[in-house]
Design an enzyme around this catalytic site. Structure first.
Site, PDB file in Angstrom:
ATOM      1  N   HIS A  64     -58.766  17.064 -13.211  1.00 11.74           N
ATOM      2  CA  HIS A  64     -57.761  16.303 -12.304  1.00 11.74           C
ATOM      3  C   HIS A  64     -58.443  15.559 -11.223  1.00 11.74           C
ATOM      4  CE1 HIS A  64     -53.968  18.026 -13.637  1.00 11.74           C
ATOM      5  NE2 HIS A  64     -54.580  19.083 -14.131  1.00 11.74           N
ATOM      6  N   ASP A  92     -60.282   9.397  -5.436  1.00 14.41           N
ATOM      7  CA  ASP A  92     -58.961  10.265  -5.775  1.00 14.41           C
ATOM      8  C   ASP A  92     -58.784  10.236  -7.449  1.00 14.41           C
ATOM      9  OD1 ASP A  92     -56.516  11.816  -5.483  1.00 14.41           O
ATOM     10  OD2 ASP A  92     -55.644  10.466  -4.145  1.00 14.41           O
TER      11      ASP A  92
END
Ligand code: GDG
Length: 475
Positions: free
Chosen positions: A170, A382
């Site tokens: 992720h 991110d």
């Protein structure tokens, strides 16, 4: 008929998607928060699957029963992995969050490469592997998630498990120069090469991983043709792809349409008459660029005085990893900036920054998404950033502008219609806030329409299907 109609989907992640709270001797089970949960929960509910993970408590008595009791509400079943406090400290706060998290977000100077953490990481991964073996059958599709569990496949193979094993990361995968700093770099790569499919968020993450394999595991053969790359390692074949994660677009859109939401952004409407809202929503984390965003906002108020009394930043910070001293320091830094900026610019009828430090009720969240004229999302790095996608899904009036960091995975698809910023460029953030503020309604609507179309199409179910297809295909 799809593969998952005849095979149970088993998701394994560090945490189960719940929080167990004990109050006055009574245990309550609540929904957990964070990007991984937002993305995977609807998928697992749709598939009536099974979720394996740490339940968020060191107590092991009756947990299985309590989780079984809520499975009707969640729509899937859950199996806890029991960990001691010491294990969790060294594996989660230590190896995962003091080493892998900063390193993979390009912040290697924040890493504490402590050998004890590595040992705990291996033994906790082994515990996860044991639980997987005890609670799955050969007919299950086992899908392991994220940086906490990169060694699990090695342990599962050692124990003789023969199921197809898939992994999704992720967070970003760093460039080879940064990854090479990790003392256990070859070991981690070889652990990942025990999976049959490894998924990353973006093409860049996939490329970085392949470069690291080439540099550090020379005996592996990398064939990087087409959308799914192939690695031959010993006699084993591994597929590597990029699968940008997303959200249940329809569910967010429907939630934002509910009448209760329309009346929700209560106090802003009453106290900030005439001022546009800039929304910031981030987990408390140094990767999210919260101080940088505030400095950009302050710079905008200095350099564009016409913005004063005309915009307010509503910064919602969700508590996270609160036991770690670095996170406490970050919170203090944010609060110092809020008070400096408000002290310098506030007027009786206008507050520049509205700051909240707490978890939000879902309806409040939808209301802020729906009603804010600008969303300002400035992570230093991110994996994807789901908040940017949720903002667009809930912006049903198409009157919002998305300002997004170029270092969020989400920027690779949304960069054509969002306003893109470098979070380290304070003046650039300020100029972009001004650009969003003066943007004509026609352009605002056109950009938001395009953003929504893209996210509606590339939703979480499409992500699931493309991952499963890649896992089954013979590329
Ligand atoms: C990791 C990666 C990647 C926010 N406040 C509350 C709340 N939220 C939800 C949001 C959103 C999620 O938390 C945050 O997701 P992000 O994707 O922005 O960030 P991370 O938590 O860091 O997620 C990230 C993601 O995994 C998925 O792969 O995109 O890059 O770092 O969904 O709505 N949820 C609740 N209460 C709140 O107060 N329940």
């Amino acid at each position: 008929m799809s593969y998952l109609d005849s095979h149970r989907l088993v998701i394994v992640s560090n945490r189960l998607p719940i929080q167990i709270k004990k109050q006055n001797g009574k245990t309550t089970i609540m929904r957990g928060s964070g990007g991984l949960i937002t993305a995977l929960e609807p998928v697992l509910r749709q598939q009536h699957g099974h979720w394996i993970g740490w339940p968020g408590t060191y107590e092991s008595i009756d947990i299985e029963d309590k989780l079984a009791n809520v499975s009707e509400q969640t729509g899937f079943t859950m199996q806890p992995v029991h960990l001691t406090e010491e294990e969790f400290q060294n594996f989660y706060y230590g190896f995962s969050n003091e080493i892998i998290w900063p390193l993979f977000h390009d912040l290697q100077t924040r890493c504490n490469f402590i050998p004890v953490y590595w040992k705990a990481y291996l033994s906790v991964n082994e515990k996860f592997a044991q639980t997987i073996i005890e609670h799955t059958t050969e007919n299950d599709f086992i899908w392991i998630h994220d940086y906490h569990l990169m060694n699990t496949a090695t342990q599962l193979r050692k124990a003789g498990l023969s199921n197809r094993l898939a992994f999704f990361l992720h967070i970003p995968f760093p460039s080879v120069d940064i990854f090479t700093k990790l003392p256990w770099r070859e070991k981690i790569l070889k652990d990942l090469l025990q999976f049959e499919l490894i998924g990353f968020q973006t093409r860049k993450d996939k490329r970085n991983f392949l470069s690291s394999v080439k540099a550090l595991v020379p005996e592996a053969k990398v064939i990087a043709k087409g959308s799914i790359a192939k690695i031959i390692y010993k006699t084993h074949e591994i597929k590597v792809g990029n699968f940008p994660i997303s959200i249940d677009f329809k569910a967010f859109e429907e939630a934002a349409k509910k009448s209760i939401i329309v009346d929700e952004p209560w106090y802003l409407n009453n106290t900030q008459i005439g001022a546009k809202t800039i929304l910031g929503l981030d987990r408390l984390d140094y990767t999210k660029g919260i101080p940088e965003k505030m400095k950009g906002f302050r710079n905008a108020l200095y350099r564009y005085p016409e913005l004063r009394k005309k915009i307010s930043l509503v910064q919602l910070v969700i508590p996270s990893r609160s036991g770690v001293s670095e996170y406490k320091e970050l919170k203090a830094e944010i609060e110092q900036l809020v008070s400096e900026i408000n002290g310098e610019f506030a007027e009786p009828e206008w507050i520049p920054i509205h700051y909240h430090y707490r978890s939000l009720d879902r309806n409040n969240l939808y209301a802020f998404y729906r009603s804010s004229e600008i969303a300002l999302i400035t992570p230093l790095r991110d994996g994807m950033n789901l908040v940017s996608k949720e903002y667009c899904a809930c912006n049903i009036n198409k009157d919002g502008v998305l300002i997004l960091s170029e270092f969020a995975g989400a920027a690779s698809k949304l960069k054509y219609d969002a306003l893109i910023v470098n979070p380290y460029d304070i003046e650039g953030i300020a100029d972009t806030i001004y650009q969003a503020f003066i943007m004509e309604q026609g352009e605002v609507e056109r950009r938001m329409k395009n953003l929504r179309k893209k996210i509606r199409k590339h939703n979480i179910y499409r992500w699931l299907n493309s991952f499963i297809d890649a896992s089954l295909s013979n590329h």
